[in-house]
Design a protein around this motif. Structure first.
Motif, PDB file in Angstrom:
ATOM      1  N   UNK A   1      61.781  65.185  39.795  1.00  0.00           N
ATOM      2  CA  UNK A   1      61.998  66.599  39.497  1.00  0.00           C
ATOM      3  C   UNK A   1      62.424  66.712  38.035  1.00  0.00           C
ATOM      4  N   UNK A   2      61.488  67.001  37.177  1.00  0.00           N
ATOM      5  CA  UNK A   2      61.749  67.064  35.739  1.00  0.00           C
ATOM      6  C   UNK A   2      62.835  68.084  35.412  1.00  0.00           C
ATOM      7  N   UNK A   3      62.885  69.143  36.191  1.00  0.00           N
ATOM      8  CA  UNK A   3      63.840  70.214  35.890  1.00  0.00           C
ATOM      9  C   UNK A   3      65.287  69.782  36.117  1.00  0.00           C
ATOM     10  N   UNK A   4      65.487  68.652  36.806  1.00  0.00           N
ATOM     11  CA  UNK A   4      66.847  68.171  37.082  1.00  0.00           C
ATOM     12  C   UNK A   4      67.347  67.165  36.041  1.00  0.00           C
ATOM     13  N   UNK A   5      66.538  66.923  35.020  1.00  0.00           N
ATOM     14  CA  UNK A   5      66.911  65.928  34.013  1.00  0.00           C
ATOM     15  C   UNK A   5      67.480  66.617  32.780  1.00  0.00           C
ATOM     16  N   UNK A   6      68.589  66.083  32.279  1.00  0.00           N
ATOM     17  CA  UNK A   6      69.250  66.593  31.093  1.00  0.00           C
ATOM     18  C   UNK A   6      69.164  65.544  29.983  1.00  0.00           C
ATOM     19  N   UNK A   7      69.294  65.961  28.722  1.00  0.00           N
ATOM     20  CA  UNK A   7      69.189  64.990  27.621  1.00  0.00           C
ATOM     21  C   UNK A   7      70.087  63.770  27.805  1.00  0.00           C
ATOM     22  N   UNK A   8      71.320  63.971  28.271  1.00  0.00           N
ATOM     23  CA  UNK A   8      72.249  62.846  28.429  1.00  0.00           C
ATOM     24  C   UNK A   8      71.813  61.873  29.519  1.00  0.00           C
ATOM     25  N   UNK A   9      70.852  62.279  30.352  1.00  0.00           N
ATOM     26  CA  UNK A   9      70.345  61.377  31.382  1.00  0.00           C
ATOM     27  C   UNK A   9      69.397  60.327  30.810  1.00  0.00           C
ATOM     28  N   UNK A  10      68.801  60.613  29.670  1.00  0.00           N
ATOM     29  CA  UNK A  10      67.761  59.711  29.158  1.00  0.00           C
ATOM     30  C   UNK A  10      68.020  59.256  27.721  1.00  0.00           C
ATOM     31  N   UNK A  11      68.958  59.876  27.017  1.00  0.00           N
ATOM     32  CA  UNK A  11      69.225  59.536  25.620  1.00  0.00           C
ATOM     33  C   UNK A  11      70.555  58.795  25.532  1.00  0.00           C
ATOM     34  N   UNK A  12      70.520  57.597  24.952  1.00  0.00           N
ATOM     35  CA  UNK A  12      71.696  56.748  24.853  1.00  0.00           C
ATOM     36  C   UNK A  12      72.044  56.523  23.383  1.00  0.00           C
ATOM     37  N   UNK A  13      73.325  56.444  23.105  1.00  0.00           N
ATOM     38  CA  UNK A  13      73.786  56.248  21.732  1.00  0.00           C
ATOM     39  C   UNK A  13      73.759  54.762  21.372  1.00  0.00           C
ATOM     40  N   UNK A  14      73.229  54.468  20.195  1.00  0.00           N
ATOM     41  CA  UNK A  14      73.153  53.092  19.735  1.00  0.00           C
ATOM     42  C   UNK A  14      73.925  52.878  18.452  1.00  0.00           C
TER      43      UNK A  14
END
Length: 290
Positions: free
Chosen positions: A64-77
């Protein structure tokens, strides 16, 4: 600005990409690096671990794409560089290129592309078909990582052909070549003499560049405790400075495969003939194949 980094498999694209990303961050740019390889290890030297992929996250959300937020897939390096890994299906079970396309689609829906000064795509090997060519649809510049070897330059030529095709319908340019870990550049010079392409930098044959990958650290991080490596970081900062200026770049006119094979193999054999006398035709063929 969006960059797509391509090159022969195993040439050091990910190590180069991570260090360029940090160099850009050191120049006060907000950077997102997107790994576009099912191995999902592009950002390893930035994060120190294999971060969850877009595919991993979609599975947990039942796609469900609508349930994904930036913090779910973007990690700080490291260095403030943000990281995303597209991931891919199990080997032999699907199209990794499709996943790359879906990753771009998801990040656009999340408006992630609007949050960064530079987005860098680190793309699988020299595969420039289907979804693996998708980053070229969005990129302002392509950067090709090579070395002074026959196979890497042959791959670079094929990638150049893809840039030329994409440039017909997109505002895409080839920013230039980066020679990675090479003690010489004579084959590179021979290639660009025949196929004019800017050379952004030639990184010397330094073992620390390879070791940094194994350590899971960028050269910039290692240099924090080893001042003698600061000069290596300057190579990446030089690349970053050239990119920041928005270079004119080129629409390359690649050399035909057979012509390139003859050009580089003849040049290489002539070089070897200066070192080895009385080489048989069979041995010369072996040299070309090697």
């Amino acid at each position: 600005m969006k960059l797509a980094v391509y090159g022969k498999g195993g040439i050091g694209k990910s190590t180069t990409s991570c260090n360029i990303s940090v160099a850009l961050a050191r120049r006060n740019k907000k950077v997102l690096q997107i790994g576009c390889d099912p191995k999902h290890d592009s950002t390893f030297t930035l994060t120190g671990f294999l971060i969850p992929t877009i595919i991993d996250t979609l599975q947990t959300k039942d796609y469900h794409y609508e349930d994904i937020w930036p913090e779910d897939v973007i990690y700080s390096g490291y260095g403030g560089v943000d990281c995303v890994e597209a991931g891919g299906p199990p080997a032999g079970a699907g199209c990794g290129g499709y996943v790359v396309g879906e990753t771009v689609k998801l990040l656009k829906e999340l408006n992630a592309f609007d949050e960064y000064d530079v987005i860098l795509f680190d793309v699988l090997g020299d595969v420039v078909c289907g979804g693996f060519a998708a980053p070229l649809n969005y990129a302002d510049y392509c950067v090709i990582v090579t070395d002074n070897g026959f196979d890497a330059l042959f791959a670079a030529n094929r990638i150049s052909a893809s840039v030329r095709e994409k440039a017909r319908t997109h505002t895409l340019r080839l920013a230039g070549l980066i020679g990675n870990r090479t003690a010489q550049r004579d084959l590179i010079d021979k290639y660009i003499e025949n196929t004019p392409i800017p050379v952004l930098e030639i990184l010397p044959l330094i073992e620390e560049i390879r070791i940094s990958r194994v350590k899971g650290q960028t050269l910039f991080e290692i240099a924090e405790s080893k001042d003698s490596l600061n000069y290596i970081c300057d190579y990446y900062l030089n690349i970053a400075d050239q990119i920041i200026t928005c270079p004119e770049g080129v629409v390359p006119q690649e050399t035909q495969d057979r012509e390139l094979f003859t050009l580089l193999s003849d040049f290489y054999l002539a070089k070897k003939d200066n070192e080895i006398s009385n080489v048989s035709a069979e041995e010369k063929l072996d040299i070309v194949i090697i």
